[in-house]
Design a protein around this motif. Structure first.
Motif, PDB file in Angstrom:
ATOM      1  N   CYS A  27      -1.275  13.031 -14.300  1.00  0.00           N
ATOM      2  CA  CYS A  27      -2.407  13.939 -14.532  1.00  0.00           C
ATOM      3  C   CYS A  27      -3.748  13.223 -14.435  1.00  0.00           C
ATOM      4  O   CYS A  27      -3.917  12.109 -14.910  1.00  0.00           O
ATOM      5  CB  CYS A  27      -2.289  14.587 -15.907  1.00  0.00           C
ATOM      6  N   TRP A  28      -4.713  13.915 -13.805  1.00  0.00           N
ATOM      7  CA  TRP A  28      -6.120  13.550 -13.739  1.00  0.00           C
ATOM      8  C   TRP A  28      -6.378  12.403 -12.763  1.00  0.00           C
ATOM      9  O   TRP A  28      -5.768  12.347 -11.706  1.00  0.00           O
ATOM     10  CB  TRP A  28      -6.700  13.329 -15.138  1.00  0.00           C
ATOM     11  N   ASN A  64     -11.124  16.408 -20.600  1.00  0.00           N
ATOM     12  CA  ASN A  64     -10.357  15.232 -20.173  1.00  0.00           C
ATOM     13  C   ASN A  64     -10.965  14.561 -18.948  1.00  0.00           C
ATOM     14  O   ASN A  64     -10.261  14.251 -17.967  1.00  0.00           O
ATOM     15  CB  ASN A  64      -8.899  15.632 -19.885  1.00  0.00           C
ATOM     16  N   TRP A 108     -13.918  21.910 -15.606  1.00  0.00           N
ATOM     17  CA  TRP A 108     -14.100  21.071 -14.418  1.00  0.00           C
ATOM     18  C   TRP A 108     -14.933  21.796 -13.371  1.00  0.00           C
ATOM     19  O   TRP A 108     -15.687  21.171 -12.623  1.00  0.00           O
ATOM     20  CB  TRP A 108     -12.740  20.679 -13.833  1.00  0.00           C
TER      21      TRP A 108
END
Length: 382
Positions: A127-128, A146, A336
């Motif tokens: 993730c990310w 995040n 985001w």
């Protein structure tokens, strides 16, 4: 304090030949049930210190913060009755300084034990940000969920088979160091391995990443099992329509997760009826269930509605996340695309505590505490 292996012995263990097949066999359903029957009802959060933007910052020597860990894990147990935490590691920390990482994990475990908490450690994550770098981490992007979390391994390291020796050393080294440590609850070997990145990273995958993970994941289970851990191994499913045994829609990665995990773990951020449907699918595997990510208030996954169902069904529950801080997960996923720079979210998305230790909602803390000490058959039906 544990008696530490010499660096030479640790290196020899890390590159030891693969154990015989009899040493790398998945637990039977009966073994998994017996382990689960010995546990308290498992309840906790995905945890990073409030001052860490990601797992590197949490565990690098310059920013590892035992004082914050002690304070925040104290809040977890005292205010919420928590007995576990899901905590992310990173392969670059092993490459940087294996013995230092093991010592910091040991320090974390000592503090956690003081507060009645046995963590589940996560080794890899898809993730990310796919390009993690050791050293100082950038500060949070204002208003973004995040915004500094990083994948492990990096996308470029992942697709290069030459790195398999490093991955094996990392898995065997970390799991082997704590394979018989009662302070560790479980090993989550790969978080969301089939996640394309999330946020603004959805188009950043390199060709062949998913095929490499499909190839690596069974090996990672084998490497971890070769250390003969007394704790269960798992990797949680999180997407797809049907997680029932033999479902035609299951991918090779999902089949590995469901067929190799000693206990079944899963993620669910949906409303109660969808949560119940997922549980019904997974019950068919005949193993204990632990939901290792949940709580998305704006999506209908709330403490008031989901937690009592899980307690009644004896499903372990580990929500995302705990203390509001540098990971900024009080903001929703869509931050985001639309950062919350001019306003706070009307309702927090994740997280249970404000940075000063005050519960976001006192009723949530009360419900956690109450259910943590309530026998399953005494939880009222909804």
């Amino acid at each position: 304090m544990r008696k530490w292996l010499s660096p030479l012995l640790a290196t020899l263990l890390a590159v030891a030949p693969m154990a015989h097949a009899s040493d790398t066999v998945r637990w039977t359903p009966a073994q998994a049930d017996a382990w689960y029957a010995k546990q308290q009802w498992l309840v906790g959060s995905n945890y990073a210190t409030s001052n860490a933007i990601n797992q590197l910052e949490m565990f690098q020597p310059e920013t590892f913060d035992p004082v914050a860990i002690d304070r925040e894990l104290g809040w977890a147990h005292e205010q919420f009755g928590m007995n576990t935490m899901r905590v992310y590691l990173h392969d670059l920390l092993w490459k940087q300084d294996p013995q230092g990482l093991i010592k910091r994990i040991d320090t974390f475990l000592t503090i956690a034990q003081k507060h009645g908490i046995r963590p589940m450690f996560v080794l890899f994550d898809s993730c990310w940000d796919p390009d993690p770098v050791l050293g100082p981490q950038h500060r949070p992007i204002p208003g973004v969920h995040n915004s500094g979390w990083v994948q492990s391994p990096s996308r470029h390291a992942l697709v290069d088979p030459a790195n398999d020796a490093h991955f094996r050393s990392y898995v065997e080294g970390v799991v082997g160091a704590f394979a018989d440590d009662k302070r560790v609850l479980a090993w989550d070997l790969w978080n969301e391995p089939d996640n394309p990145g999330g946020g603004n990273y959805m188009d950043k995958q390199l060709e062949g990443e998913q095929a490499r993970i499909a190839e690596l994941l069974p090996k990672i289970f084998e490497w971890a099992r070769s250390r003969k851990p007394t704790q269960p191994l798992t990797s949680g499913v999180w997407i797809g329509d049907d997680w029932s045994p033999g479902a035609a829609s299951l991918t090779s990665i999902q089949r590995t997760q469901l067929e190799q995990s000693d206990v079944i773990t899963f993620h669910n951020y949906e409303q109660p009826e969808a949560f119940k449907a997922r549980v019904a699918q997974l019950r068919k595997h005949g193993r204990p269930l632990i939901c290792t990510e949940w709580l998305a208030r704006g999506a209908g996954s709330n403490v008031d509605t989901i937690l009592p169902i899980a307690r009644r069904e004896n499903i372990g529950m580990i929500n995302w996340g705990f203390v509001d801080g540098a990971i900024q997960t009080r903001f929703p996923w869509d931050s985001w695309q639309r950062p919350y720079t001019m306003e706070e979210p009307t309702v927090w998305f994740h997280d249970l505590l404000k940075a000063d230790g005050t519960p976001y909602r006192a009723r949530e803390a009360e419900l956690f505490r109450s259910l943590a000490k309530t026998p399953r058959n005494a939880v009222p039906a909804l």
